[in-house]
Design a protein around this motif. Structure first.
Motif, mmCIF file in Angstrom:
data_model
loop_
_atom_site.group_PDB
_atom_site.id
_atom_site.type_symbol
_atom_site.label_atom_id
_atom_site.label_comp_id
_atom_site.label_asym_id
_atom_site.label_seq_id
_atom_site.Cartn_x
_atom_site.Cartn_y
_atom_site.Cartn_z
ATOM 1 N N SER A 20 -12.892 -11.595 1.800
ATOM 2 C CA SER A 20 -11.693 -12.232 1.166
ATOM 3 C C SER A 20 -10.708 -11.156 0.736
ATOM 4 C CB SER A 20 -12.206 -12.855 -0.125
ATOM 5 O OG SER A 20 -13.121 -14.025 0.155
ATOM 6 N N SER A 21 -11.221 -10.063 0.227
ATOM 7 C CA SER A 21 -10.164 -8.967 -0.029
ATOM 8 C C SER A 21 -9.326 -8.438 1.006
ATOM 9 C CB SER A 21 -11.049 -7.916 -0.740
ATOM 10 O OG SER A 21 -11.579 -8.264 -2.048
ATOM 11 N N VAL A 22 -10.120 -8.485 2.272
ATOM 12 C CA VAL A 22 -9.250 -7.539 3.349
ATOM 13 C C VAL A 22 -8.274 -8.933 3.932
ATOM 14 C CG1 VAL A 22 -9.490 -7.261 5.797
ATOM 15 C CG2 VAL A 22 -11.041 -6.285 4.142
ATOM 16 N N ARG A 23 -8.656 -10.196 3.678
ATOM 17 C CA ARG A 23 -7.761 -11.375 4.254
ATOM 18 C C ARG A 23 -6.824 -11.229 3.233
ATOM 19 N NH1 ARG A 23 -9.789 -10.110 8.021
ATOM 20 N NH2 ARG A 23 -11.558 -10.857 8.991
ATOM 21 N N PHE A 24 -6.897 -11.208 1.788
ATOM 22 C CA PHE A 24 -5.593 -11.066 0.985
ATOM 23 C C PHE A 24 -4.869 -9.888 1.195
ATOM 24 C CE2 PHE A 24 -3.605 -9.374 -2.792
ATOM 25 C CZ PHE A 24 -3.403 -10.305 -3.379
ATOM 26 N N LEU A 25 -5.202 -8.829 1.441
ATOM 27 C CA LEU A 25 -4.445 -7.688 1.908
ATOM 28 C C LEU A 25 -3.658 -8.013 3.088
ATOM 29 C CD1 LEU A 25 -6.863 -4.758 1.216
ATOM 30 C CD2 LEU A 25 -4.844 -5.192 -0.294
ATOM 31 N N GLU A 26 -4.229 -8.639 4.079
ATOM 32 C CA GLU A 26 -3.511 -8.740 5.428
ATOM 33 C C GLU A 26 -2.404 -9.853 5.031
ATOM 34 O OE1 GLU A 26 -6.448 -8.304 9.046
ATOM 35 O OE2 GLU A 26 -7.044 -10.325 7.783
ATOM 36 N N ARG A 27 -2.741 -10.709 4.271
ATOM 37 C CA ARG A 27 -1.487 -11.827 3.937
ATOM 38 C C ARG A 27 -0.321 -11.108 3.007
ATOM 39 N NH1 ARG A 27 -5.895 -14.889 3.081
ATOM 40 N NH2 ARG A 27 -5.688 -14.625 0.646
ATOM 41 N N HIS A 28 -0.633 -10.179 1.987
ATOM 42 C CA HIS A 28 0.223 -9.950 0.961
ATOM 43 C C HIS A 28 0.701 -8.274 1.204
ATOM 44 C CE1 HIS A 28 -0.317 -13.478 -1.114
ATOM 45 N NE2 HIS A 28 -1.475 -13.376 -1.020
ATOM 46 N N VAL A 29 0.029 -7.524 2.033
ATOM 47 C CA VAL A 29 0.532 -5.989 2.103
ATOM 48 C C VAL A 29 0.621 -5.820 3.510
ATOM 49 C CG1 VAL A 29 -0.191 -3.758 1.892
ATOM 50 C CG2 VAL A 29 -0.938 -5.100 0.402
ATOM 51 N N PRO A 30 1.727 -5.341 4.086
ATOM 52 C CA PRO A 30 2.190 -5.228 5.458
ATOM 53 C C PRO A 30 1.079 -3.995 5.899
ATOM 54 C CG PRO A 30 3.810 -4.211 4.169
ATOM 55 C CD PRO A 30 3.020 -4.809 3.020
ATOM 56 N N VAL A 31 -0.269 -4.417 6.375
ATOM 57 C CA VAL A 31 -1.117 -3.408 6.557
ATOM 58 C C VAL A 31 -0.726 -3.015 8.093
ATOM 59 C CG1 VAL A 31 -3.461 -3.190 6.946
ATOM 60 C CG2 VAL A 31 -2.777 -4.415 5.131
ATOM 61 N N GLN A 32 -0.557 -1.603 8.162
ATOM 62 C CA GLN A 32 -0.335 -1.147 9.460
ATOM 63 C C GLN A 32 -1.399 -0.497 10.278
ATOM 64 O OE1 GLN A 32 2.837 -1.812 10.995
ATOM 65 N NE2 GLN A 32 2.967 -2.908 9.261
ATOM 66 N N ALA A 33 -2.417 -1.304 10.380
ATOM 67 C CA ALA A 33 -3.966 -0.867 10.856
ATOM 68 C C ALA A 33 -4.368 -1.788 11.678
ATOM 69 C CB ALA A 33 -4.667 -0.473 9.717
ATOM 70 N N GLY A 81 3.983 1.518 3.277
ATOM 71 C CA GLY A 81 5.435 1.805 3.217
ATOM 72 C C GLY A 81 6.177 0.848 2.070
ATOM 73 N N GLY A 82 7.492 0.783 1.870
ATOM 74 C CA GLY A 82 8.175 0.026 0.969
ATOM 75 C C GLY A 82 7.684 0.580 -0.318
ATOM 76 N N LEU A 83 7.757 -0.460 -1.203
ATOM 77 C CA LEU A 83 7.511 -0.431 -2.745
ATOM 78 C C LEU A 83 5.761 -0.103 -2.710
ATOM 79 C CD1 LEU A 83 9.261 -3.227 -4.422
ATOM 80 C CD2 LEU A 83 9.792 -0.619 -4.561
ATOM 81 N N TRP A 84 4.920 -0.606 -1.647
ATOM 82 C CA TRP A 84 3.620 -0.230 -1.598
ATOM 83 C C TRP A 84 3.205 1.250 -1.717
ATOM 84 C CZ3 TRP A 84 0.684 -3.969 -3.080
ATOM 85 C CH2 TRP A 84 0.973 -5.291 -2.728
ATOM 86 N N ARG A 85 4.166 2.218 -1.172
ATOM 87 C CA ARG A 85 3.797 3.539 -1.032
ATOM 88 C C ARG A 85 3.831 4.292 -2.654
ATOM 89 N NH1 ARG A 85 5.283 6.819 3.214
ATOM 90 N NH2 ARG A 85 6.316 5.004 4.207
ATOM 91 N N VAL A 86 4.685 3.578 -3.383
ATOM 92 C CA VAL A 86 4.377 4.198 -4.931
ATOM 93 C C VAL A 86 3.029 4.031 -5.618
ATOM 94 C CG1 VAL A 86 5.426 4.108 -7.121
ATOM 95 C CG2 VAL A 86 6.890 3.969 -5.102
ATOM 96 N N PRO A 87 2.310 2.845 -5.680
ATOM 97 C CA PRO A 87 1.271 2.741 -6.169
ATOM 98 C C PRO A 87 0.030 3.398 -5.210
ATOM 99 C CG PRO A 87 1.879 0.778 -5.402
ATOM 100 C CD PRO A 87 3.009 1.555 -5.363
ATOM 101 N N GLY A 88 0.165 3.206 -3.827
ATOM 102 C CA GLY A 88 -0.567 3.943 -2.959
ATOM 103 C C GLY A 88 -0.743 5.358 -3.151
ATOM 104 N N THR A 89 0.410 5.938 -3.583
ATOM 105 C CA THR A 89 0.480 7.591 -3.694
ATOM 106 C C THR A 89 -0.096 7.952 -5.082
ATOM 107 O OG1 THR A 89 2.265 7.759 -2.233
ATOM 108 C CG2 THR A 89 1.956 9.506 -3.717
ATOM 109 N N VAL A 90 0.266 7.161 -6.086
ATOM 110 C CA VAL A 90 -0.236 7.489 -7.664
ATOM 111 C C VAL A 90 -1.563 7.444 -7.547
ATOM 112 C CG1 VAL A 90 0.108 6.612 -9.835
ATOM 113 C CG2 VAL A 90 2.101 6.991 -8.389
ATOM 114 N N MET A 91 -2.189 6.305 -7.028
ATOM 115 C CA MET A 91 -3.568 6.143 -7.219
ATOM 116 C C MET A 91 -4.480 7.149 -6.357
ATOM 117 S SD MET A 91 -4.315 2.533 -5.227
ATOM 118 C CE MET A 91 -6.323 2.647 -5.489
#
Length: 133
Positions: A20-33, A81-91
């Motif tokens: 469920s978590s992965v499906r959520f990520l696929e819907r809401h985060v432009p997962v490039q993988a 990328g985009g705004l996702w890059r900020v929390p991804g880097t900070v965490m």
């Protein structure tokens, strides 16, 4: 896996919460993988093991570097990328990375209690219904 076209996100396909978590990520985060359940992945070719994949979500960069747990989620968000890059880097930077790791371990240890989780999530992989291992 050196030189792969896309990074790979590996998760536990037998765990309802993980799926469920992965499906959520696929819907809401432009997962490039490439997203794959570890039960169907060539883990040797990816440079990792079933033991590690059963323990945590994995992100395998195009250069073959394997990250797990909160670091994997951070790398995935950074790659989006985009705004996702900020929390991804900070965490991925202390002291936030320490807290992210603690939260990830807490959730992973209790995934059978999480929304979408099932009793199979708390069983060892070789004892899960329909086990592929």
């Amino acid at each position: 896996m050196s030189g792969s076209e896309r990074p790979v996100l590996v998760y536990d396909g037998d765990c309802g919460f993980c799926t469920s978590s992965v499906r959520f990520l696929e819907r809401h985060v432009p997962v490039q993988a490439t997203v794959v359940a570890f039960q169907f992945a060539d883990l040797d070719a990816l440079g990792t093991t079933a033991e590690r994949a059963q323990h945590e979500v994995l992100w395998i960069d195009r250069d073959g570097r394997v990250s797990g747990g909160a670091q994997a989620i951070g790398r995935m968000m950074t790659a989006a990328g985009g705004l996702w890059r900020v929390p991804g880097t900070v965490m991925r930077v202390p002291p936030v990375s320490w807290a992210a790791h603690a939260v990830y371990r807490l959730v992973a240890s209790n995934r059978h209690r999480m929304p979408g989780g099932t009793a199979a999530c708390m069983l060892p992989p070789d004892r899960r219904p329909g086990s592929h291992t």
